[in-house]
Design a protein around this motif. Structure first.
Motif, short mmCIF file in Angstrom:
data_model
loop_
_atom_site.label_atom_id
_atom_site.label_comp_id
_atom_site.label_asym_id
_atom_site.label_seq_id
_atom_site.Cartn_x
_atom_site.Cartn_y
_atom_site.Cartn_z
N MET B 1 -24.25 121.96 33.07
CA MET B 1 -23.04 122.35 32.33
C MET B 1 -21.87 121.41 32.80
O MET B 1 -21.90 120.85 33.62
CB MET B 1 -22.74 123.74 33.00
CG MET B 1 -23.58 124.81 32.05
SD MET B 1 -23.56 124.87 30.30
CE MET B 1 -21.90 125.86 30.16
N HIS B 2 -20.83 121.40 31.93
CA HIS B 2 -19.72 120.59 32.05
C HIS B 2 -18.44 121.19 32.76
O HIS B 2 -17.25 120.88 32.65
CB HIS B 2 -19.23 119.80 30.93
CG HIS B 2 -18.91 120.74 29.90
ND1 HIS B 2 -19.97 121.62 29.39
CD2 HIS B 2 -17.72 121.27 29.44
CE1 HIS B 2 -19.37 122.33 28.41
NE2 HIS B 2 -18.12 122.05 28.27
N GLU B 3 -18.57 122.57 33.56
CA GLU B 3 -17.95 122.91 34.02
C GLU B 3 -16.67 122.04 35.15
O GLU B 3 -15.62 122.44 35.23
CB GLU B 3 -17.89 124.43 34.78
CG GLU B 3 -18.02 125.49 34.03
CD GLU B 3 -19.47 125.47 33.01
OE1 GLU B 3 -20.22 124.60 33.11
OE2 GLU B 3 -19.49 126.20 32.03
N MET B 4 -17.49 121.16 35.78
CA MET B 4 -16.76 120.44 36.66
C MET B 4 -15.68 119.56 35.95
O MET B 4 -14.41 119.34 36.55
CB MET B 4 -17.71 119.57 37.50
CG MET B 4 -17.06 119.18 38.83
SD MET B 4 -16.16 120.15 39.78
CE MET B 4 -17.53 120.72 41.10
N ALA B 5 -16.16 119.00 34.83
CA ALA B 5 -15.18 117.97 33.93
C ALA B 5 -14.10 119.10 33.53
O ALA B 5 -12.79 118.52 33.38
CB ALA B 5 -15.91 117.42 32.87
N LEU B 6 -14.22 120.29 33.16
CA LEU B 6 -13.17 121.36 32.83
C LEU B 6 -12.30 121.37 33.95
O LEU B 6 -11.22 121.27 33.49
CB LEU B 6 -13.70 122.54 32.11
CG LEU B 6 -14.72 122.37 30.74
CD1 LEU B 6 -15.30 123.52 30.41
CD2 LEU B 6 -13.79 121.92 29.62
N THR B 7 -13.00 121.74 35.13
CA THR B 7 -12.01 122.10 36.12
C THR B 7 -11.14 121.02 36.57
O THR B 7 -9.90 121.04 36.94
CB THR B 7 -12.95 122.42 37.18
OG1 THR B 7 -13.73 123.36 36.97
CG2 THR B 7 -11.85 122.99 38.49
N GLU B 8 -11.51 119.66 36.56
CA GLU B 8 -10.94 118.41 36.65
C GLU B 8 -9.85 118.36 35.63
O GLU B 8 -8.73 118.03 35.90
CB GLU B 8 -11.73 117.21 36.70
CG GLU B 8 -12.70 117.07 37.95
CD GLU B 8 -13.60 116.00 37.77
OE1 GLU B 8 -14.26 115.69 38.73
OE2 GLU B 8 -13.74 115.56 36.78
N GLY B 9 -10.04 118.79 34.60
CA GLY B 9 -8.90 118.61 33.37
C GLY B 9 -7.88 119.71 33.51
O GLY B 9 -6.70 119.47 33.32
N ILE B 10 -8.22 120.93 34.15
CA ILE B 10 -7.25 122.20 34.53
C ILE B 10 -6.22 121.48 35.64
O ILE B 10 -5.21 121.56 35.52
CB ILE B 10 -8.04 123.12 35.19
CG1 ILE B 10 -8.58 124.16 33.96
CG2 ILE B 10 -6.99 124.31 35.58
CD1 ILE B 10 -9.82 124.95 34.45
N LEU B 11 -7.08 120.76 36.43
CA LEU B 11 -6.15 120.29 37.76
C LEU B 11 -5.26 119.10 37.31
O LEU B 11 -4.03 118.98 37.74
CB LEU B 11 -7.00 120.19 38.97
CG LEU B 11 -7.86 121.20 39.70
CD1 LEU B 11 -8.98 120.60 40.66
CD2 LEU B 11 -6.77 122.13 40.14
N ARG B 12 -5.85 118.46 36.42
CA ARG B 12 -5.03 117.27 35.92
C ARG B 12 -3.63 117.64 35.17
O ARG B 12 -2.80 117.02 35.42
CB ARG B 12 -5.99 116.43 35.03
CG ARG B 12 -5.21 115.19 34.45
CD ARG B 12 -6.15 114.87 33.18
NE ARG B 12 -7.42 114.50 33.48
CZ ARG B 12 -7.68 113.25 33.30
NH1 ARG B 12 -7.23 112.33 32.71
NH2 ARG B 12 -9.08 112.92 33.72
N LEU B 13 -4.02 118.92 34.32
CA LEU B 13 -2.94 119.50 33.57
C LEU B 13 -1.69 119.97 34.53
O LEU B 13 -0.54 120.00 34.46
CB LEU B 13 -3.47 120.59 32.68
CG LEU B 13 -2.71 120.98 31.66
CD1 LEU B 13 -2.50 119.93 30.76
CD2 LEU B 13 -3.39 122.15 30.91
#
Ligand SMILES: Nc1nc2c(ncn2[C@@H]2O[C@H](COP(=O)(O)OP(=O)(O)O)[C@@H](O)[C@H]2O)c(=O)[nH]1
Ligand SMILES: [Mg+2]
Ligand SMILES: [Zn+2]
Lengths: 243, 113
Positions: B1-13
């Motif tokens: 799953m790509h939840e890690m990439a999504l979490t990084e996206g959230i933190l970046r935002l």
């Protein structure tokens, strides 16, 4: 202690990727590049199909390939052996290519105007569905050794794809794979999905695949011709106004 | 799953917004995650707790709002609710559904200081 307050954000989590994807899409449109994003599980035959495809097409149009894998440059090496420019992108632990990586790779590779760019995504039927690379279309490849229920098990990928290639049909006589059932499942997820059955090793069905590429390329090239004509007309107008 | 990439996206935002909207710490994050999106909320929660430290969201709570899957049935011309992409139309049983909503993955709001 500072006061707590509420702040509205209302932004897509993948907004950063979508912004890079929009940049790529604009570059592809400006240069008349047809970019195709090939997705599948590992081993369905993406690299085999690409080697065959670029070998068959390179005499009549410019082609380039970006290969995504977690490790190794094997696939890019296989493509380059056909005499076509290819660049490997290793994602390390990453399970998908993102639009930022593709922007960089396109810059490095120097993709020709009016060419076809194939992107082989990391073998994974889940994550690449959510990451727009700026491509004209996603092409999902399913091989007949994987089972006909994959469209239902990985619906997001089949929903995102415009074309489904059913590969390794040369093996059908040895299997109990039900093609009609597989297609029914895929259309259940995505009623508009196109289907091409082929074998990347025997070459059966490849003409339909090349026909589809030509069709997509026509659309990209006619958009580009229109844009160039508009630009040309503007220059002629300036000239006529007595520059 | 790509939840890690999504979490990084959230933190970046959140880091970006901390600069533009002038805050230094996030207490709570509200996400809108559609039923038809590719995210597993529990996996997302796990990743968030694993990598939030050292960011503006250190120790922040994560609230996930599930938005319903929506589709238009081409057979009976109704707007219907679907829990999964391959669900048939709940009204007529038809298969020709066009998803119209419920695949979003958004940061909706934050409580900050
Ligand atoms: N029988 C058969 N084998 C194929 C076909 N296409 C690919 N393969 C085999 O499937 C394996 C995986 O292929 P590869 O192109 O590396 O898959 P990728 O991981 O999707 O890039 C290789 O052993 C290929 O020779 C096909 O059409 N028919
Ligand atoms: Mg490969
Ligand atoms: Zn209906």
């Amino acid at each position: 202690m500072s006061q707590a307050r509420l702040v509205k954000i209302e932004k897509d989590i993948l907004g950063y990727n979508d912004a890079y994807a929009a940049e790529n899409r604009k570059l592809f449109a400006d240069k008349g590049i047809l970019a195709l994003n090939l997705v599948s599980s590992p081993g369905s035959g993406k690299t085999t199909l690409l080697c065959r495809t670029v070998g068959d097409l390179k005499s009549r149009l410019a082609v380039a390939v970006i290969e995504g894998d977690q490790q190794t440059t094997f696939d890019a090496d296989r493509i380059r052996a056909t005499g076509v420019p290819a660049l490997q992108v290793n994602t390390g632990k990453g399970c998908h290519l993102d639009a930022h990586m593709i922007g960089h790779a396109v810059g490095k590779l120097g993709v020709a105007d009016d060419s076809v760019l194939f992107v082989e995504n990391v073998g994974n039927l889940v994550c690449p569905a959510g990451f727009d690379l700026g491509e004209a279309a996603k092409v999902v490849i399913l091989s007949v050794t994987e089972g006909e229920d994959k469209p239902l098990k990985y619906p997001d990928m089949f929903a995102a794809a415009e074309l489904m290639i059913l590969n390794k049909v040369d093996l059908l006589p040895h299997l109990s794979f039900d093609v009609d059932r597989c297609v029914r499942y895929a259309r259940k997820i995505n009623p508009a999905i196109r289907l091409i059955e082929l074998s990347a090793t025997t070459g059966q069905g490849l003409d339909a695949w090349y026909g589809w590429i030509d069709e997509k390329r026509q659309a990209v090239l006619s958009d580009r011709a229109l844009a160039l004509e508009t630009k040309l007309a503007a220059v002629r107008r300036t000239l006529a106004e007595g520059a | 799953m790509h939840e890690m990439a999504l979490t990084e996206g959230i933190l970046r935002l959140l880091e970006e917004q901390a600069t533009t909207q002038r805050f230094h710490h996030v207490r709570t994050v509200w996400l809108e995650i559609g039923e038809l999106s590719t995210v597993d909320p529990e996996a997302l929660r796990f990743c968030f707790e694993a990598i939030r430290s050292g960011t503006v969201a250190e120790g922040a709570a994560l609230e996930i709002i599930r938005t319903p899957g929506q589709a238009y049935c081409m057979d009976c011309a109704n707007a219907v609710h679907v829990g999964q992409r391959y669900d048939p139309c709940p009204d007529c049983g038809g298969d020709s559904l066009q998803v119209t909503g419920g695949d979003e993955m958004r940061v909706k709001e934050v409580e900050v200081e």
